[in-house]
Design a protein around this motif. Structure first.
Motif, PDB file in Angstrom:
ATOM      1  N   ILE A   1       0.840  -1.208   0.000  1.00 45.41           N
ATOM      2  CA  ILE A   1       0.000   0.000   0.000  1.00 45.41           C
ATOM      3  C   ILE A   1       0.867   1.247   0.000  1.00 45.41           C
ATOM      4  O   ILE A   1       0.607   2.212  -0.724  1.00 45.41           O
ATOM      5  N   ARG A   2       1.925   1.250   0.817  1.00 48.64           N
ATOM      6  CA  ARG A   2       2.835   2.402   0.831  1.00 48.64           C
ATOM      7  C   ARG A   2       3.470   2.581  -0.545  1.00 48.64           C
ATOM      8  O   ARG A   2       3.631   3.711  -1.031  1.00 48.64           O
ATOM      9  N   SER A   3       3.846   1.482  -1.167  1.00 49.20           N
ATOM     10  CA  SER A   3       4.432   1.563  -2.504  1.00 49.20           C
ATOM     11  C   SER A   3       3.435   2.131  -3.507  1.00 49.20           C
ATOM     12  O   SER A   3       3.780   2.963  -4.346  1.00 49.20           O
ATOM     13  N   THR A   4       2.182   1.692  -3.402  1.00 45.79           N
ATOM     14  CA  THR A   4       1.147   2.177  -4.318  1.00 45.79           C
ATOM     15  C   THR A   4       0.878   3.658  -4.129  1.00 45.79           C
ATOM     16  O   THR A   4       0.762   4.421  -5.101  1.00 45.79           O
ATOM     17  N   MET A   5       0.784   4.090  -2.884  1.00 49.22           N
ATOM     18  CA  MET A   5       0.432   5.484  -2.602  1.00 49.22           C
ATOM     19  C   MET A   5       1.576   6.448  -2.880  1.00 49.22           C
ATOM     20  O   MET A   5       1.389   7.666  -2.797  1.00 49.22           O
ATOM     21  N   ALA A   6       2.755   5.934  -3.199  1.00 51.63           N
ATOM     22  CA  ALA A   6       3.852   6.816  -3.613  1.00 51.63           C
ATOM     23  C   ALA A   6       3.542   7.472  -4.952  1.00 51.63           C
ATOM     24  O   ALA A   6       4.108   8.524  -5.280  1.00 51.63           O
ATOM     25  N   TYR A   7       2.655   6.860  -5.731  1.00 49.40           N
ATOM     26  CA  TYR A   7       2.238   7.416  -7.029  1.00 49.40           C
ATOM     27  C   TYR A   7       0.719   7.543  -6.995  1.00 49.40           C
ATOM     28  O   TYR A   7      -0.005   6.717  -7.564  1.00 49.40           O
ATOM     29  N   ARG A   8       0.225   8.563  -6.342  1.00 52.22           N
ATOM     30  CA  ARG A   8      -1.199   8.666  -6.045  1.00 52.22           C
ATOM     31  C   ARG A   8      -2.044   8.897  -7.294  1.00 52.22           C
ATOM     32  O   ARG A   8      -3.162   8.397  -7.383  1.00 52.22           O
ATOM     33  N   LEU A   9      -1.534   9.644  -8.234  1.00 51.99           N
ATOM     34  CA  LEU A   9      -2.295   9.853  -9.466  1.00 51.99           C
ATOM     35  C   LEU A   9      -2.445   8.542 -10.228  1.00 51.99           C
ATOM     36  O   LEU A   9      -3.530   8.225 -10.732  1.00 51.99           O
ATOM     37  N   SER A  10      -1.372   7.774 -10.294  1.00 54.87           N
ATOM     38  CA  SER A  10      -1.446   6.467 -10.943  1.00 54.87           C
ATOM     39  C   SER A  10      -2.432   5.559 -10.218  1.00 54.87           C
ATOM     40  O   SER A  10      -3.219   4.844 -10.859  1.00 54.87           O
TER      41      SER A  10
ATOM     42  N   ALA B   1      -0.810 -12.030   0.198  1.00 53.38           N
ATOM     43  CA  ALA B   1      -0.511 -10.601   0.279  1.00 53.38           C
ATOM     44  C   ALA B   1       0.447 -10.127  -0.803  1.00 53.38           C
ATOM     45  O   ALA B   1       0.654  -8.925  -0.967  1.00 53.38           O
ATOM     46  N   ASP B   2       1.023 -11.048  -1.573  1.00 51.09           N
ATOM     47  CA  ASP B   2       2.001 -10.683  -2.588  1.00 51.09           C
ATOM     48  C   ASP B   2       1.395  -9.729  -3.611  1.00 51.09           C
ATOM     49  O   ASP B   2       0.326  -9.999  -4.168  1.00 51.09           O
ATOM     50  N   ARG B   3       2.076  -8.624  -3.862  1.00 46.98           N
ATOM     51  CA  ARG B   3       1.613  -7.617  -4.834  1.00 46.98           C
ATOM     52  C   ARG B   3       0.173  -7.199  -4.572  1.00 46.98           C
ATOM     53  O   ARG B   3      -0.654  -7.129  -5.488  1.00 46.98           O
ATOM     54  N   PHE B   4      -0.128  -6.921  -3.320  1.00 49.73           N
ATOM     55  CA  PHE B   4      -1.463  -6.474  -2.916  1.00 49.73           C
ATOM     56  C   PHE B   4      -1.865  -5.267  -3.746  1.00 49.73           C
ATOM     57  O   PHE B   4      -1.169  -4.253  -3.782  1.00 49.73           O
ATOM     58  N   ALA B   5      -3.014  -5.381  -4.435  1.00 45.33           N
ATOM     59  CA  ALA B   5      -3.443  -4.352  -5.395  1.00 45.33           C
ATOM     60  C   ALA B   5      -4.619  -3.572  -4.813  1.00 45.33           C
ATOM     61  O   ALA B   5      -5.772  -4.019  -4.894  1.00 45.33           O
ATOM     62  N   LEU B   6      -4.337  -2.402  -4.242  1.00 49.87           N
ATOM     63  CA  LEU B   6      -5.395  -1.587  -3.649  1.00 49.87           C
ATOM     64  C   LEU B   6      -6.373  -1.076  -4.710  1.00 49.87           C
ATOM     65  O   LEU B   6      -7.514  -0.730  -4.392  1.00 49.87           O
ATOM     66  N   ARG B   7      -5.948  -1.054  -5.970  1.00 50.29           N
ATOM     67  CA  ARG B   7      -6.828  -0.582  -7.039  1.00 50.29           C
ATOM     68  C   ARG B   7      -8.080  -1.445  -7.184  1.00 50.29           C
ATOM     69  O   ARG B   7      -9.080  -1.016  -7.756  1.00 50.29           O
ATOM     70  N   ARG B   8      -8.048  -2.670  -6.647  1.00 52.40           N
ATOM     71  CA  ARG B   8      -9.209  -3.540  -6.734  1.00 52.40           C
ATOM     72  C   ARG B   8     -10.373  -3.041  -5.896  1.00 52.40           C
ATOM     73  O   ARG B   8     -11.467  -3.624  -5.939  1.00 52.40           O
ATOM     74  N   LEU B   9     -10.156  -1.985  -5.118  1.00 55.51           N
ATOM     75  CA  LEU B   9     -11.267  -1.352  -4.415  1.00 55.51           C
ATOM     76  C   LEU B   9     -12.332  -0.869  -5.395  1.00 55.51           C
ATOM     77  O   LEU B   9     -13.498  -0.703  -5.015  1.00 55.51           O
ATOM     78  N   GLY B  10     -11.931  -0.620  -6.642  1.00 54.28           N
ATOM     79  CA  GLY B  10     -12.899  -0.172  -7.640  1.00 54.28           C
ATOM     80  C   GLY B  10     -14.016  -1.180  -7.834  1.00 54.28           C
ATOM     81  O   GLY B  10     -15.195  -0.809  -7.950  1.00 54.28           O
ATOM     82  N   ARG B  11     -13.685  -2.473  -7.864  1.00 54.64           N
ATOM     83  CA  ARG B  11     -14.709  -3.514  -8.018  1.00 54.64           C
ATOM     84  C   ARG B  11     -15.634  -3.550  -6.802  1.00 54.64           C
ATOM     85  O   ARG B  11     -16.854  -3.700  -6.944  1.00 54.64           O
ATOM     86  N   VAL B  12     -15.046  -3.427  -5.607  1.00 54.94           N
ATOM     87  CA  VAL B  12     -15.851  -3.436  -4.393  1.00 54.94           C
ATOM     88  C   VAL B  12     -16.821  -2.257  -4.389  1.00 54.94           C
ATOM     89  O   VAL B  12     -18.014  -2.397  -4.071  1.00 54.94           O
ATOM     90  N   THR B  13     -16.317  -1.078  -4.743  1.00 52.01           N
ATOM     91  CA  THR B  13     -17.156   0.112  -4.766  1.00 52.01           C
ATOM     92  C   THR B  13     -18.323  -0.043  -5.722  1.00 52.01           C
ATOM     93  O   THR B  13     -19.470   0.297  -5.399  1.00 52.01           O
ATOM     94  N   GLN B  14     -18.046  -0.583  -6.903  1.00 53.77           N
ATOM     95  CA  GLN B  14     -19.106  -0.777  -7.882  1.00 53.77           C
ATOM     96  C   GLN B  14     -20.163  -1.750  -7.368  1.00 53.77           C
ATOM     97  O   GLN B  14     -21.368  -1.532  -7.513  1.00 53.77           O
ATOM     98  N   GLY B  15     -19.723  -2.843  -6.748  1.00 54.60           N
ATOM     99  CA  GLY B  15     -20.668  -3.809  -6.216  1.00 54.60           C
ATOM    100  C   GLY B  15     -21.529  -3.220  -5.115  1.00 54.60           C
ATOM    101  O   GLY B  15     -22.746  -3.469  -5.061  1.00 54.60           O
ATOM    102  N   VAL B  16     -20.933  -2.425  -4.225  1.00 56.11           N
ATOM    103  CA  VAL B  16     -21.687  -1.792  -3.136  1.00 56.11           C
ATOM    104  C   VAL B  16     -22.719  -0.819  -3.692  1.00 56.11           C
ATOM    105  O   VAL B  16     -23.861  -0.750  -3.204  1.00 56.11           O
ATOM    106  N   LEU B  17     -22.353  -0.060  -4.717  1.00 58.63           N
ATOM    107  CA  LEU B  17     -23.295   0.902  -5.306  1.00 58.63           C
ATOM    108  C   LEU B  17     -24.488   0.192  -5.931  1.00 58.63           C
ATOM    109  O   LEU B  17     -25.635   0.620  -5.761  1.00 58.63           O
TER     110      LEU B  17
END
Length: 267
Positions: free
Chosen positions: A16-25, A111-127
């Motif tokens: 997650i820290r690695s991912t958030m280093a490039y927040r726009l990406s 936990a290998d290469r944990f992809a926080l971007r997959r929150l997009g699928r969760v958000t869509q399902g909740v909506l």
């Protein structure tokens, strides 16, 4: 289990820290993941622009099924979606590096290469689920309200057990990620639609062999007031937690057996 959860948390926090280093990406990839899954439901809406019902189910009812399975699968895909990379680690021998670390292998692989971007699928399902709950004409009772989080938890555990069992199979097959995806991604695509659109043999198979029907079909039919397929008794709607526990136990046994059978690449 405590060591496994701690190792899982430390590894995911690192990614997650690695991912958030490039927040726009991160924002762009999360939106792309969200938009990609939105197209799945858009396809269903296009169907309903031509018909009033699909297998006897109206759009809000199909949206209810869709939202439940998409949210459950999205949570599991976020948590352990990296299990499909296990076959590659077995082939190139990099799994050996996980075996010598003082942490459970399952936690490291999940936990290998944990992809926080997959929150997009969760958000869509909740909506979609929120939309369905808002527009459905249901006489909500405390038990029906309780069934919704129970379905989400049970569905997540069932999908999670499929990921773990698929990972265990890759110890033997080594290149079986697509086989695993057929049951995980294919399973969520199947349960997004009502059981009445499928052949009786298919419904029987996902009820008694691979119990995907307990992800949302059977408990959701109780909430919707719909008849159960295959003339099943009414109590099956409440069996999802037990089925999920059984699936997790079997997946754990399969994982242990697969890990014990691993003999490295020999190089």
């Amino acid at each position: 289990m405590r060591n496994g959860l701690r190792a899982y948390w430390l590894i995911t926090a690192m990614w997650i820290r690695s991912t958030m280093a490039y927040r726009l990406s991160f924002a762009m990839t999360t939106f792309g993941n969200f938009a990609g899954t939105v197209l799945d439901f858009v396809a269903i809406m296009l169907m309903f622009s031509q018909v009033d019902a699909l297998g006897g189910y109206a759009l809000p009812e199909v949206a209810f099924l869709y939202g439940l399975t998409s949210t459950s699968f999205g949570l599991v895909d976020l948590a352990v979606g990296s299990m499909d990379r296990l076959g590659q680690r077995v082939r190139d021998g990099t799994l050996d590096t996980l075996l010598v670390r003082p942490a459970p292998v399952l936690a490291q692989v999940a936990a290998d290469r944990f992809a926080l971007r997959r929150l997009g699928r969760v958000t869509q399902g909740v909506l979609v689920l929120g939309y369905a709950v808002a527009v459905l004409d249901i006489q909500w009772t405390p038990l029906k309200v309780l069934m919704v989080p129970v379905m989400l938890l049970s569905g997540s555990l069932i999908f999670g057990s499929l990921f773990v069992a698929g990972g265990a199979f890759q110890f033997v097959a080594q290149d079986a990620s697509e086989v695993q995806n057929a049951f995980t991604y294919g399973g969520t695509a199947l349960t997004q639609y009502p059981p009445t659109v499928f052949a009786t043999e298919m419904v029987r198979g996902v009820t008694f062999v691979l119990p995907l029907a307990f992800v949302n079909w059977l408990p959701a039919l109780y909430v919707l007031g719909r008849p159960y397929p295959l003339d099943l008794p009414g109590w099956v709607a409440f069996a999802s937690p037990l089925v999920a526990a059984g699936c997790c136990a079997l997946a754990g046994l399969a994982w242990r057996a697969g890990l014990r059978s691993y003999r490295s690449t020999g190089s």
